[in-house]
Write a protein that holds these residues in place. Sequence first.
Motif, PDB file in Angstrom:
ATOM      1  N   THR A  13      -5.713   2.647   4.860  1.00 25.20           N
ATOM      2  CA  THR A  13      -6.154   1.145   5.160  1.00 25.20           C
ATOM      3  C   THR A  13      -5.865   0.612   6.500  1.00 25.20           C
ATOM      4  O   THR A  13      -5.143   1.220   7.293  1.00 25.20           O
ATOM      5  CB  THR A  13      -5.614   0.124   4.010  1.00 25.20           C
ATOM      6  N   LEU A  14      -6.349  -0.539   6.955  1.00 21.74           N
ATOM      7  CA  LEU A  14      -5.999  -1.327   8.208  1.00 21.74           C
ATOM      8  C   LEU A  14      -5.025  -2.395   7.833  1.00 21.74           C
ATOM      9  O   LEU A  14      -5.479  -3.089   6.902  1.00 21.74           O
ATOM     10  CB  LEU A  14      -7.458  -1.534   8.916  1.00 21.74           C
ATOM     11  N   ASP A  15      -4.079  -2.617   8.677  1.00 19.28           N
ATOM     12  CA  ASP A  15      -3.320  -3.967   8.247  1.00 19.28           C
ATOM     13  C   ASP A  15      -3.854  -4.944   9.351  1.00 19.28           C
ATOM     14  O   ASP A  15      -5.197  -4.902   9.790  1.00 19.28           O
ATOM     15  CB  ASP A  15      -2.031  -3.662   8.886  1.00 19.28           C
ATOM     16  N   SER A  16      -3.251  -6.314   9.088  1.00 13.69           N
ATOM     17  CA  SER A  16      -3.825  -7.453   9.635  1.00 13.69           C
ATOM     18  C   SER A  16      -4.220  -7.273  11.297  1.00 13.69           C
ATOM     19  O   SER A  16      -4.973  -8.063  11.867  1.00 13.69           O
ATOM     20  CB  SER A  16      -3.271  -8.706   9.275  1.00 13.69           C
ATOM     21  N   SER A  17      -3.395  -6.605  11.877  1.00 10.84           N
ATOM     22  CA  SER A  17      -3.863  -6.294  13.358  1.00 10.84           C
ATOM     23  C   SER A  17      -4.372  -5.166  13.691  1.00 10.84           C
ATOM     24  O   SER A  17      -4.518  -4.820  14.860  1.00 10.84           O
ATOM     25  CB  SER A  17      -2.130  -5.885  13.987  1.00 10.84           C
ATOM     26  N   GLY A  18      -4.939  -4.475  12.786  1.00 14.43           N
ATOM     27  CA  GLY A  18      -6.045  -3.550  13.065  1.00 14.43           C
ATOM     28  C   GLY A  18      -5.507  -2.069  12.929  1.00 14.43           C
ATOM     29  O   GLY A  18      -6.060  -1.042  13.453  1.00 14.43           O
ATOM     30  N   LYS A  19      -4.026  -2.016  12.815  1.00 13.04           N
ATOM     31  CA  LYS A  19      -3.331  -0.832  12.748  1.00 13.04           C
ATOM     32  C   LYS A  19      -3.897   0.171  11.575  1.00 13.04           C
ATOM     33  O   LYS A  19      -3.921  -0.445  10.547  1.00 13.04           O
ATOM     34  CB  LYS A  19      -1.962  -0.851  12.680  1.00 13.04           C
ATOM     35  N   GLN A  20      -3.813   1.269  11.881  1.00 10.81           N
ATOM     36  CA  GLN A  20      -4.409   2.273  10.707  1.00 10.81           C
ATOM     37  C   GLN A  20      -2.916   2.553   9.995  1.00 10.81           C
ATOM     38  O   GLN A  20      -2.080   2.827  10.535  1.00 10.81           O
ATOM     39  CB  GLN A  20      -4.914   3.584  11.020  1.00 10.81           C
ATOM     40  N   ILE A  21      -3.001   2.305   8.609  1.00 11.93           N
ATOM     41  CA  ILE A  21      -1.635   2.523   7.891  1.00 11.93           C
ATOM     42  C   ILE A  21      -1.925   3.093   6.575  1.00 11.93           C
ATOM     43  O   ILE A  21      -3.148   3.509   6.101  1.00 11.93           O
ATOM     44  CB  ILE A  21      -1.149   1.066   7.613  1.00 11.93           C
ATOM     45  N   ALA A  22      -1.004   3.900   6.019  1.00  8.79           N
ATOM     46  CA  ALA A  22      -0.908   4.469   4.792  1.00  8.79           C
ATOM     47  C   ALA A  22       0.235   3.819   3.772  1.00  8.79           C
ATOM     48  O   ALA A  22       1.055   3.650   4.216  1.00  8.79           O
ATOM     49  CB  ALA A  22      -0.640   6.002   4.955  1.00  8.79           C
ATOM     50  N   LYS A  23      -0.207   3.405   2.913  1.00  7.55           N
ATOM     51  CA  LYS A  23       0.418   2.844   1.767  1.00  7.55           C
ATOM     52  C   LYS A  23       0.777   3.650   0.574  1.00  7.55           C
ATOM     53  O   LYS A  23      -0.207   4.454  -0.133  1.00  7.55           O
ATOM     54  CB  LYS A  23      -0.103   1.725   1.220  1.00  7.55           C
ATOM     55  N   VAL A  24       1.822   4.227   0.536  1.00 10.29           N
ATOM     56  CA  VAL A  24       2.370   5.242  -0.381  1.00 10.29           C
ATOM     57  C   VAL A  24       3.656   4.814  -1.386  1.00 10.29           C
ATOM     58  O   VAL A  24       4.348   3.885  -1.117  1.00 10.29           O
ATOM     59  CB  VAL A  24       2.484   6.600   0.435  1.00 10.29           C
ATOM     60  N   GLU A  25       3.745   5.565  -2.537  1.00  6.68           N
ATOM     61  CA  GLU A  25       4.977   5.717  -3.139  1.00  6.68           C
ATOM     62  C   GLU A  25       5.696   6.891  -3.357  1.00  6.68           C
ATOM     63  O   GLU A  25       4.919   7.906  -3.145  1.00  6.68           O
ATOM     64  CB  GLU A  25       4.619   5.287  -4.803  1.00  6.68           C
ATOM     65  N   GLY A  26       6.970   6.958  -3.332  1.00  9.87           N
ATOM     66  CA  GLY A  26       7.720   8.214  -3.549  1.00  9.87           C
ATOM     67  C   GLY A  26       8.699   7.994  -4.503  1.00  9.87           C
ATOM     68  O   GLY A  26       9.133   7.050  -5.081  1.00  9.87           O
ATOM     69  N   TYR A  27       8.645   9.083  -5.456  1.00  5.45           N
ATOM     70  CA  TYR A  27       9.275   9.080  -6.946  1.00  5.45           C
ATOM     71  C   TYR A  27      10.254  10.445  -6.822  1.00  5.45           C
ATOM     72  O   TYR A  27       9.874  11.492  -6.295  1.00  5.45           O
ATOM     73  CB  TYR A  27       8.301   9.078  -7.941  1.00  5.45           C
ATOM     74  N   SER A 148      12.995  10.336  -2.768  1.00  5.26           N
ATOM     75  CA  SER A 148      11.889   9.377  -2.797  1.00  5.26           C
ATOM     76  C   SER A 148      11.169   9.169  -1.520  1.00  5.26           C
ATOM     77  O   SER A 148      10.103   8.890  -1.531  1.00  5.26           O
ATOM     78  CB  SER A 148      12.467   8.243  -3.507  1.00  5.26           C
ATOM     79  N   VAL A 149      12.257   8.519  -0.601  1.00  6.79           N
ATOM     80  CA  VAL A 149      11.759   8.496   0.889  1.00  6.79           C
ATOM     81  C   VAL A 149      10.990   9.694   1.556  1.00  6.79           C
ATOM     82  O   VAL A 149       9.813   9.530   2.100  1.00  6.79           O
ATOM     83  CB  VAL A 149      12.677   7.989   1.787  1.00  6.79           C
ATOM     84  N   ALA A 150      11.478  10.682   1.430  1.00  2.66           N
ATOM     85  CA  ALA A 150      11.062  12.137   1.785  1.00  2.66           C
ATOM     86  C   ALA A 150       9.585  12.406   1.012  1.00  2.66           C
ATOM     87  O   ALA A 150       8.806  12.960   1.839  1.00  2.66           O
ATOM     88  CB  ALA A 150      11.897  13.288   1.676  1.00  2.66           C
ATOM     89  N   MET A 169       5.528   5.630  12.460  1.00  2.00           N
ATOM     90  CA  MET A 169       6.732   5.000  11.881  1.00  2.00           C
ATOM     91  C   MET A 169       6.513   4.292  10.636  1.00  2.00           C
ATOM     92  O   MET A 169       5.327   4.221  10.301  1.00  2.00           O
ATOM     93  CB  MET A 169       7.300   4.192  13.085  1.00  2.00           C
ATOM     94  N   ALA A 170       7.679   4.009   9.972  1.00  2.00           N
ATOM     95  CA  ALA A 170       7.612   3.337   8.668  1.00  2.00           C
ATOM     96  C   ALA A 170       7.617   1.592   9.059  1.00  2.00           C
ATOM     97  O   ALA A 170       8.377   1.199   9.844  1.00  2.00           O
ATOM     98  CB  ALA A 170       8.781   3.540   7.883  1.00  2.00           C
ATOM     99  N   LEU A 171       6.730   1.077   8.599  1.00  2.62           N
ATOM    100  CA  LEU A 171       6.495  -0.503   8.735  1.00  2.62           C
ATOM    101  C   LEU A 171       7.185  -1.364   7.851  1.00  2.62           C
ATOM    102  O   LEU A 171       7.642  -2.416   7.917  1.00  2.62           O
ATOM    103  CB  LEU A 171       5.011  -0.709   8.755  1.00  2.62           C
ATOM    104  N   TYR A 172       7.050  -0.712   6.345  1.00  2.00           N
ATOM    105  CA  TYR A 172       7.958  -1.340   5.413  1.00  2.00           C
ATOM    106  C   TYR A 172       8.495  -0.201   4.455  1.00  2.00           C
ATOM    107  O   TYR A 172       7.731   0.860   4.314  1.00  2.00           O
ATOM    108  CB  TYR A 172       6.743  -2.162   4.743  1.00  2.00           C
ATOM    109  N   VAL A 206      10.050   4.580  -4.648  1.00  2.00           N
ATOM    110  CA  VAL A 206      10.134   3.712  -3.400  1.00  2.00           C
ATOM    111  C   VAL A 206       8.465   3.302  -3.047  1.00  2.00           C
ATOM    112  O   VAL A 206       7.735   4.163  -3.556  1.00  2.00           O
ATOM    113  CB  VAL A 206      10.648   4.271  -2.166  1.00  2.00           C
ATOM    114  N   PHE A 207       8.394   2.339  -2.331  1.00  2.00           N
ATOM    115  CA  PHE A 207       6.990   1.911  -1.885  1.00  2.00           C
ATOM    116  C   PHE A 207       7.221   2.026  -0.208  1.00  2.00           C
ATOM    117  O   PHE A 207       8.023   1.225   0.355  1.00  2.00           O
ATOM    118  CB  PHE A 207       6.491   0.434  -2.272  1.00  2.00           C
ATOM    119  N   ALA A 208       6.436   2.605   0.294  1.00  2.00           N
ATOM    120  CA  ALA A 208       6.368   2.369   1.877  1.00  2.00           C
ATOM    121  C   ALA A 208       5.192   2.102   2.602  1.00  2.00           C
ATOM    122  O   ALA A 208       3.893   2.706   1.987  1.00  2.00           O
ATOM    123  CB  ALA A 208       6.972   3.781   2.313  1.00  2.00           C
ATOM    124  N   VAL A 209       4.868   1.779   3.526  1.00  4.41           N
ATOM    125  CA  VAL A 209       3.986   1.528   4.384  1.00  4.41           C
ATOM    126  C   VAL A 209       4.167   2.292   6.089  1.00  4.41           C
ATOM    127  O   VAL A 209       5.162   1.955   6.413  1.00  4.41           O
ATOM    128  CB  VAL A 209       3.524   0.063   4.788  1.00  4.41           C
TER     129      VAL A 209
END
Length: 218
Positions: A13-27, A148-150, A169-172, A206-209
Amino acid sequence: MNGRNFKNVAPLTLDSSGKQIAKVEGYSELFVDADVIEFEILVQRTKSSVEEVKRSVFKRIEYVLYVVKTCGIKDENDVKTRQMLGKDGTDFRLSEEVFVVCSDLKMYENISNKLTEKLDESVRISAPKQSHSSDCLQNARERAVQLSVANAFGKASQMARVSAQEVRMALYLEEIESRQEDGSQSAVEFSADVHHKLTTKLVSRVFAVYELLNIFER
């Protein structure tokens, strides 16, 4: 200690600034064996005199301590003894307990097998009481989060590759689930039964962006 990872797929997806991002979960799941094994060895003899019963018990205790040491338990703080003298009519009864702490159920089994093989019924060995030290659980929790992070990073990288991008890089990053499921443990008793390891399961999610970068724009 062993772990198991699970992967989910999430859209880019795109964030509010227009950056291409990936929202994922790790378990991740970790299964951790108990690292504190406590048990008792009881030596009890009855003789007609105090001197005789002391000699009889001392001979067996000496061998008990020798076996404990040769099986790898060398720290004096991990071996304690207690002695109790009583009477059965005109005879004297002497009981001596050896309290042992070790870090592996295999050590307990080796000690139990050797003492059972060499000594008579005057020596009894309790079932092991198993537990986890605070350091063991803390290290396992940290390892579960790392897995989970890996897992989340690997998932984001997989998503990036199929769209000709790479993870920048990780944004969140947030751990959204942390759970511990303890195994059951029966009470300590004197028994010759086979003993099963006490295992605790640790769960981390974990939830990561992650920010993504087009490989042609580097």
